[in-house]
Design an enzyme around this catalytic site. Sequence first.
Site, PDB file in Angstrom:
ATOM      1  N   GLU A   1      -9.776   2.048   4.005  1.00  8.26           N
ATOM      2  CA  GLU A   1      -9.492   3.180   3.104  1.00  8.26           C
ATOM      3  C   GLU A   1     -10.783   3.684   2.459  1.00  8.26           C
ATOM      4  O   GLU A   1     -11.023   4.904   2.394  1.00  8.26           O
ATOM      5  CB  GLU A   1      -8.501   2.721   2.041  1.00  8.26           C
ATOM      6  CG  GLU A   1      -8.130   3.743   0.999  1.00  8.26           C
ATOM      7  CD  GLU A   1      -7.225   3.136  -0.070  1.00  8.26           C
ATOM      8  OE1 GLU A   1      -7.547   3.283  -1.269  1.00  8.26           O
ATOM      9  OE2 GLU A   1      -6.214   2.498   0.303  1.00  8.26           O
TER      10      GLU A   1
ATOM     11  N   HIS B   1      -7.262  -3.415   4.979  1.00  7.74           N
ATOM     12  CA  HIS B   1      -6.684  -2.068   4.867  1.00  7.74           C
ATOM     13  C   HIS B   1      -7.432  -1.273   3.806  1.00  7.74           C
ATOM     14  O   HIS B   1      -7.818  -0.114   4.024  1.00  7.74           O
ATOM     15  CB  HIS B   1      -5.197  -2.165   4.506  1.00  7.74           C
ATOM     16  CG  HIS B   1      -4.595  -0.895   3.977  1.00  7.74           C
ATOM     17  ND1 HIS B   1      -4.847  -0.432   2.694  1.00  7.74           N
ATOM     18  CD2 HIS B   1      -3.771   0.017   4.551  1.00  7.74           C
ATOM     19  CE1 HIS B   1      -4.203   0.704   2.516  1.00  7.74           C
ATOM     20  NE2 HIS B   1      -3.534   0.998   3.629  1.00  7.74           N
ATOM     21  N   ASN B   2      -7.655  -1.878   2.645  1.00  2.49           N
ATOM     22  CA  ASN B   2      -8.331  -1.166   1.564  1.00  2.49           C
ATOM     23  C   ASN B   2      -9.791  -0.876   1.903  1.00  2.49           C
ATOM     24  O   ASN B   2     -10.337   0.151   1.505  1.00  2.49           O
ATOM     25  CB  ASN B   2      -8.238  -1.974   0.263  1.00  2.49           C
ATOM     26  CG  ASN B   2      -6.867  -1.874  -0.370  1.00  2.49           C
ATOM     27  OD1 ASN B   2      -5.880  -1.604   0.294  1.00  2.49           O
ATOM     28  ND2 ASN B   2      -6.800  -2.102  -1.671  1.00  2.49           N
TER      29      ASN B   2
ATOM     30  N   LYS C   1      -4.188  -6.764   3.759  1.00  3.50           N
ATOM     31  CA  LYS C   1      -4.206  -5.671   2.776  1.00  3.50           C
ATOM     32  C   LYS C   1      -5.633  -5.387   2.322  1.00  3.50           C
ATOM     33  O   LYS C   1      -6.014  -4.230   2.109  1.00  3.50           O
ATOM     34  CB  LYS C   1      -3.332  -6.043   1.573  1.00  3.50           C
ATOM     35  CG  LYS C   1      -3.381  -5.046   0.394  1.00  3.50           C
ATOM     36  CD  LYS C   1      -2.983  -3.628   0.807  1.00  3.50           C
ATOM     37  CE  LYS C   1      -2.620  -2.746  -0.380  1.00  3.50           C
ATOM     38  NZ  LYS C   1      -3.628  -2.641  -1.414  1.00  3.50           N
TER      39      LYS C   1
ATOM     40  N   SER D   1       0.835  -1.202   0.000  1.00  4.57           N
ATOM     41  CA  SER D   1       0.000   0.000   0.000  1.00  4.57           C
ATOM     42  C   SER D   1       0.868   1.251   0.000  1.00  4.57           C
ATOM     43  O   SER D   1       1.915   1.293   0.636  1.00  4.57           O
ATOM     44  CB  SER D   1      -0.918   0.024   1.223  1.00  4.57           C
ATOM     45  OG  SER D   1      -1.650   1.231   1.255  1.00  4.57           O
TER      46      SER D   1
END
Length: 490
Positions: A198, A194-195, A191, A136
Amino acid sequence: MKQKKSDIGLIGLAVMGENLSLNLEKNNWKVSVYNRTVPGIEEGVVERFINGRAKGKNIEGYNDIPSFIESLETPRKIMMMVRAGNPVDELMEQVFPHLSPGDILIDGGNSNYEDTNRRVLLGESKGFYFVGAGVSGGEEGALNGASIMPGGSEEAWPAVKPILQSIAAKADDGTPCCDWIGPGGSGHFVKMIHNGIEYGDMQLIAEAYWALKNFLQIDNQELSEIFFSWNEGKLRSYLIEITANILIHKDKYGGYLLDKILDAAGQKGTGKWSVINAMELGMPLGLIATAVFERSLSALKDLRKVASDQYHHIEKRAVFNKPELVLDVYSALYASKLVSYAQGFAVLQRASDTFSWNLNMASIARMWRAGCIIRSAFLNDIAAAFETTDKPVHLLLAPYFRREVKQVFHGWRRLVSGAISEGMPIPAFSSALNYFYSLTSEHLPANLIQAQRDYFGAHTFERIDEPRGKYFHEDWTGHGGDTKSGTYNV
């Protein structure tokens, strides 16, 4: 004199691949690069890179897989930066015949974690190691330091650790934002979440911007100043910082560019994956789901125009006290962000328990402190909460965050109720507040839902005057039978 072979090879010279190659070379690694060529479309990619940005650097380009792999020091370390899905599988099949036992493949794309689970097993069955590494930070992070989340074949970690940690962003204390996540597809799962966070952050910031802009009728310069001031405190983060910059950026004609951008947002799918997998695990991820659906709704621009013409629900605006409203929007944004992160970490914990990954939540929070898109000031506080001996069963129940939410709660509630009464869409703020209300309510109306399920489908129910885990069925109509459905949860 025999020429030294490359320390690492990288396949895929799109934006991320190019910049990661330069980052690797900048950190004193010799790099070999290769790009799959599509005739008439991608011809000359390697040559353009070698004769352009990579000119004079310790980077060698190759146009065929055998010579590319032969150029690498053993055990070979190959990082693949190609589109997720079938292209990864196709590339693996192409390189397998040229690898030797102990060689390492690293998938740095946004692959689905289930694909990574499968690829780890496939690689190991052939004597190779496979690492699924979430990366990222976008173009800037790839070049200057990203947050990197590797998981998969743990035997590969000692060999790739110095390389990946050297190109990772460094937190304020100097710690690289890269550490081993766990087995299988755990790196790509982290990940993915995480996105998802986001997506939630971006929607929340957009709602804050919209509420300030429309309720206060202030220009972009003043809006930018508010966001810059927020970036000096607890809301300090990459996304707040770039929002402040975006607000005052002018195009070549002298006007604010943001005001000329169509309100239709795109998405690539990782936010959707987060929601789907949270549902599979039986965990609420409502704020992120709302953010995903709001992007879908924003894309229906023509439909929204027709609907807006038929429903004139916003006719006038109340007069707001400016300092009070700014503080209320701040409160709603801060509290809702805490909810979003709490939901995300709860999903990670459930995945860790379900898949026996043994994820280190504090380590994950620290990996997100720099380099990545969601880097923010309170990730240190999240890490600290997970490092206590009495770890919280939920992030919002940690003493620090309990105090933080209580401080901003009334402003958060005021902003949501005021916006709804004025016809202002604030779906993510509202979703966060409703989640908080539900989470902190000892009693919910789910008793009626379970009664309905038992009425029409004999799905049984538990009773408040009996021990948990004991199930009952009622003959609601007086002419039903004793047969009941089995109990299970999705």
